[in-house]
Each structure stands twice: as C-alpha cells, then as structure tokens.
Design an enzyme around this catalytic site. Structure first.
Site, PDB file in Angstrom:
ATOM      1  N   GLU A 298       0.830  -1.206   0.000  1.00 46.47           N
ATOM      2  CA  GLU A 298       0.000   0.000   0.000  1.00 46.47           C
ATOM      3  C   GLU A 298       0.864   1.255   0.000  1.00 46.47           C
ATOM      4  O   GLU A 298       0.504   2.268  -0.612  1.00 46.47           O
ATOM      5  CB  GLU A 298      -0.959  -0.005   1.198  1.00 46.47           C
ATOM      6  CG  GLU A 298      -1.835  -1.242   1.314  1.00 46.47           C
ATOM      7  CD  GLU A 298      -2.497  -1.666   0.011  1.00 46.47           C
ATOM      8  OE1 GLU A 298      -2.824  -0.791  -0.816  1.00 46.47           O
ATOM      9  OE2 GLU A 298      -2.682  -2.880  -0.199  1.00 46.47           O
ATOM     10  N   TYR A 383      -2.008  -8.481 -11.159  1.00 40.50           N
ATOM     11  CA  TYR A 383      -1.046  -8.365 -10.062  1.00 40.50           C
ATOM     12  C   TYR A 383       0.239  -9.132 -10.372  1.00 40.50           C
ATOM     13  O   TYR A 383       1.300  -8.541 -10.560  1.00 40.50           O
ATOM     14  CB  TYR A 383      -1.644  -8.908  -8.756  1.00 40.50           C
ATOM     15  CG  TYR A 383      -2.607  -7.996  -8.053  1.00 40.50           C
ATOM     16  CD1 TYR A 383      -2.255  -7.359  -6.859  1.00 40.50           C
ATOM     17  CD2 TYR A 383      -3.891  -7.779  -8.549  1.00 40.50           C
ATOM     18  CE1 TYR A 383      -3.150  -6.533  -6.186  1.00 40.50           C
ATOM     19  CE2 TYR A 383      -4.790  -6.960  -7.887  1.00 40.50           C
ATOM     20  CZ  TYR A 383      -4.409  -6.338  -6.707  1.00 40.50           C
ATOM     21  OH  TYR A 383      -5.297  -5.515  -6.057  1.00 40.50           O
TER      22      TYR A 383
END
Length: 608
Positions: A298, A383
């Site tokens: 993040e 991803y």
C-alpha cells in the site's frame, strides 16, 4: 499466443463510468456530511467545481455524474438557483447517471442528498461487530466504482479531484479520511479535512469509529480500535524504514504523512492505498511481521497508483504490477533477499494455479472487463503476471538502469492517469531506443497483450525452498509428517508447502498433517486459508467446523471468495448455504454483491 489488439474497443474510454469527462472536468469537491448511525445514512451536500475539458465545445449544456442508490433532494448553482436534473438507470454494474442541465455561466453545482443504508461503498457495523463491542463503526470502500454510492461525482480514475470535507459525528466517535488527520479530537464532533493534491475518485475514503492513535514515526502512525492499537503498532513498527527505502528508489514521498487505519475483519481487502490514510485488514497482524508486505504494497501505491494511475479498470495492471514488484524491492531492503525471493516465488505459484482455471482471453495484462464487473480486474494477471513482467524488465535492463527508468516513468506521469496504450507508446519512444539489445518491441507486445506467459519466461526460484521440496519428497514416499524437518520455516515456506501438495491427498495424510502442524487452528490467515483449500478439495470434513468459524469472522475477499468457490466445486452446496446465511451480514456490501452471484443467493427470498 495472441499478441495484438484486434477488437474495436475504444481504449481511451472508461466503460465503467457515465460521466462526460471529455467535455466537463470536475476538479474539486466541497463535502459536508452528517453521519447518522441510527438511519445508516450519510446526509448533506457536495459542491462540485468544474471546467471545460481541453478542446471541448463551449456550449456543453450538461454535467453528467455517476450515482448509485442515492436520494437526491435538490441540485442548485452557487447562488441557490435550482437546476434541472434527471436520474437515469444504467444497469446493475454502473448504477445510475445524474444528468444536470447547465449553461456557460455555471462552474459549480451543489447537490443535497442522502445515501442508502445498503450503499455498496459503505459498511455500517453494529457494536457487536467491532472489537470493543461498545460503539458502532462505519467505513467506506470506494474502489473500484463504489464512490458513486456515497457521493454523486465523476466516478472514474481519469477524473482526479482535490477536496475539502466537513464530517459531523454526534456520538463522540472519531472520523478520519484520506486526507491529513488530526489526532486531537474536536470537542463538537465536527471534523475538517483537506486533500490539496488531486486523487482518483476511488481513493476517496471515510471511517468513523472508536479510534485511538499512536505514531510509528515522524510522519506515520496507526488509527484503530483501542484494544488492537498496541499489537498493530508493534506489527507495523518498520513503516518509517519502508518509507525511506521507497523514497530512495522513486523519489520523495509526495503525500506528507503515511498513516494507516486497521479496520474490523469485514474489510474486504488486505489493504487499500487511500492517500494519507491507508486502510488495512486485521488479518495482517500475525505477531511476527510475516505478512507486513501488504503495508509495503500500500505504501508503494503512493507512487505507482496514487501518483501514476490507471485511466480505466482495464489498465489496472499498471497500478498493481508495478506496485507488486516495488513491494518486493522494499521487502528485500528491510527483511532481506531470502524473504523477498520467497514472496516472489509464492506470487508465481498463485499465478500458475490461476492460469489453470482462467480462460486464455483473460490471461493478458489488460483486464478484458469493459462490459463486465470491474471487480473482475483484480486477479493474479493484473497483479502477479504484471509483476513478473516488471521483474523481467529489471533483469533485461540491469537493476541500476531499471531503477533510473522507474524513477523517470513515475516523474513523467506523476498525477496523471494513463492507459495501457499510453504506456506502450512511452516504452517505444523513451525506453526501448536506449536498450536496443535488451528488449524488442515484439517481446514487449507479447508480454502485455499475449495470453499466458511468454515461452521464454523463466519462473523465479529460491534456494530457501530446497528444504520444502525435500519435505514434499518425504511426503510422497509416505514419511510421517511428524518426521519432517520444519524447524525455522517461515510463513512463506508453509504456504509453498501447502500449495505444492498433490491435488489428491488421502484422508489419513490430511489427518496426520493437521494433528502434527495444527493447520486448522492456525491464527495466520494465509496459512489456514491455503490449508482449507487443500482440505476442501479432498473432502476432509473435520475442517468444516473451523472453516465455518473463519468464514463468519473474516471478510477479506482474497480468502472468502476462493473458499466458497472451492466448497461449491467440491459439492458442499448445502454447507455453503448454511455458512453464508450466518456470515453474509458481516461482509462488506460490495463483497455481498459478488458472493450473492457466486453462491446463488436470492436476496428477496432469503434476506428480506
């Protein structure tokens, strides 16, 4: 393998938004909302400031916004004069579009509205659903297209906005947003927020609850329920070191602070990169820092995702692929190459498994979701395949040259939203000419638009897994689990071990494994989820009781969606219905929508 784009899609167009961003661009929001826990609504107003898009016709006539299940009371200009508007249904995925009639003199509109108690972007928790059991809780999840369920706006990553917000809370709880948050509580319950940097609308975030704060460094800290604060601060104490490593690779951190909030278990993601206040799942708190790569992930989004953004959800891989690679670099710098390599191998293992169950057309880097739910874009290809591509760029260019490229790429596109085709043009114009003997246009095209992995791809490896391979050989040769040498294994060794077990495992071996290593009782969500999947596909029924407890206490989509899918494939339809009936109310509304379709849940019949 397909290596060219042959469809007639307009790849500049965001198919998941009705907003006319090509004509009118909203650039700033003034948000003023009252939080009503009794009615489970946000009520108030938003003022949207806008201007004509570059090259647009001066006589535009309309502002078109995205909505979902909002109650609209009025739409006015800044002088309070009513404006004509209409609300048009555009389907289950997109919700509604709000068409406001405007003329050349209008540069802002104010919309008075209220959200629905069933807003897909908001979850209202009762006190019993929180850790403290005393106070209710509210949190948002705007990604991918749920901001429109709590603010009428141009809900597309192409539309970056700054915002000012006033949030009124009448029960003594704390409000926090994806903006600068003041640890001091206002005495009147009125919170003020400013985000002065333009962000994509899916990064708009709000949470309200019994929240305590503790710093983890001079520009980082944790908000969470008081009973969880100490363990969260200990788990994430390396945050400041991560920020410094990230800055050494990609330049100064642009967002002033990197605070995090650890949410209740129903938060549907591992983390959400909302600027200045990243949202985190409590399933990361394992007690040994083994899962903190999500914090690094993040944080990495602060550059690749928040600074350089995907223009549409087809282009999600530009966010997640670079960020997943960048996460690995942060982990390597903080925790060492062994852990970084283990995580990279586990990425490939997940990707390899998903390739077996995914149509080839969906195995490209761009997600082919233009007419489908954008949540489907969040898969192992956007991803992990994308991360493998970025790793190969590093390998081809060499780390030093690659780091220079990465820095220039982020600088070039900072605060912009780009498509796959813009990225390709940048590579062809600015990168490949400097590396003519390292990467060809054909190879680049194969990576991005090709299905599956290129034929020349070499999977990552780690010598640290030799001991796991030896254990797997011993299992194959009927050696009892109690005789396996597992001392010093990390979480990633156990994940690899479970994912490499044969598809068919005997009941006796499953029993012995569970008795020896207590998998069903593991407090590590990654391990227990991988174990449950092995057990389910082999009809090892002793896991059904702990599995039910897990599915009714954890709402992270990464875990619950695969487990329900495994149960259905294995024929546990009755068990799925029983578990889901108990668990559904605890899941985030956006996840409920996905799971309802998966398990065949009839809301009108079963859920009022």
């Amino acid at each position: 393998m397909a290596t060219t784009v042959t469809s007639s899609w307009d790849y500049q167009h965001d198919y998941h938004s009705s907003a006319n961003t090509d004509i009118v661009c909203v650039s700033h929001l003034d948000l003023n909302l009252q939080v009503d826990f009794i009615a489970k609504k946000l009520m108030g107003q938003v003022t949207l400031h806008f201007a004509l898009a570059k090259g647009a016709d001066r006589d535009h006539g309309q502002l078109i916004l995205d909505c979902r299940d909002l109650t609209l009371f009025s739409v006015t200009d800044l002088q309070g004069q009513s404006l004509d508007f209409s609300l048009i249904d555009v389907g289950d995925i997109l919700g509604q579009k709000l068409v406001i009639q405007i003329d050349q003199s209008i540069s802002a509109v104010t919309i008075h509205y209220a959200t629905s108690p069933q807003a897909q972007g908001l979850q209202w928790l009762t006190p019993e659903q929180t850790l403290g059991k005393q106070q209710p809780y509210l949190f948002s999840q705007s990604q991918p297209i749920n901001a429109r369920s709590w603010i009428p706006l141009q809900d597309t990553p192409k539309a970056r906005v700054t915002f000012d917000a006033t949030i009124k809370v009448n029960n003594g709880l704390r409000a926090v947003m994806s903006a600068i948050n003041d640890p001091q509580m206002p005495p009147d319950g009125i919170f003020h927020f400013v985000m002065d940097k333009p962000i994509p609308t899916h990064l708009l975030a709000l949470a309200v609850g019994d929240l305590a704060f503790e710093a983890t460094g001079p520009r980082s800290g944790i908000y969470t329920e008081p009973a969880m604060l100490a363990s969260a601060v200990k788990e994430f104490e390396d945050t400041e070191a991560m920020i410094k490593v990230a800055e050494s690779l990609l330049g100064p951190y642009a967002w002033q602070r990197y605070d995090m909030i650890v949410l209740p278990p129903s938060f549907p993601f591992g983390g959400m990169e909302n600027p200045m206040l990243a949202f985190m799942t409590p399933t990361l708190i394992a007690g040994d820092k083994s899962l903190v790569s999500t914090v690094a992930h993040e944080l990495a989004h602060s550059w690749t995702g928040n600074l350089v953004s995907n223009a549409t959800w087809r282009d999600l891989w530009l966010n997640e692929g670079f960020t997943t690679y960048f996460t690995n670099r942060i982990v390597e710098a903080i925790y060492g190459k062994e852990q970084a390599d283990l995580e990279w191998v586990n990425e490939y293992t997940r990707l390899e498994a998903e390739m077996l169950s995914t149509d080839l057309i969906d195995q490209t880097l761009p997600a082919n979701v233009q007419t489908r739910d954008p949540n489907l874009a969040f898969n192992r290809f956007t991803y992990d395949k994308a991360s493998m591509f970025v790793h190969e760029l590093e390998h081809r260019f060499g780390r030093e040259a690659f780091d220079a490229f990465l820095f220039e790429y982020v600088t070039h596109f900072a605060f912009k939203a780009i498509t796959t085709e813009v990225f390709m043009a940048y590579m062809l114009q600015h990168v490949l000419p400097h590396f003519p003997d390292k990467l060809t246009e054909v190879e680049l095209t194969e990576w991005v638009y090709g299905e599956g992995l290129p034929h020349w791809f070499v999977p990552p490896a780690s010598r640290s897994l030799d001991k796991v391979h030896l254990a797997l050989v011993h299992i194959e040769h009927k050696k009892p689990p109690s005789e396996l040498k597992v001392s010093g294994w990390r979480v990633h060794h156990w994940q690899y071990f479970l994912n490499q077990l044969p598809q068919v495992v005997s009941q006796q071996l499953l029993l012995d494994l569970d008795d020896t290593f207590l998998f069903s009782q593991s407090k590590n969500s990654e391990i227990v989820c991988d174990w449950f999947r092995v057990a389910i596909r082999n009809h090892y029924d002793p896991v059904l009781a702990p599995l039910s407890v897990f599915l009714t206490s954890v709402g992270r989509a990464k875990f619950v969606k695969p487990l329900y899918s495994e149960l259905l494939v294995a024929g546990y339809k009755q068990e799925v219905e029983q578990i889901y009936a108990k668990a559904r109310a605890g899941y985030h509304p956006s996840l409920q929508v996905q799971l309802d379709k998966l398990v065949g849940w009839q809301v009108s019949v079963n859920h009022g």
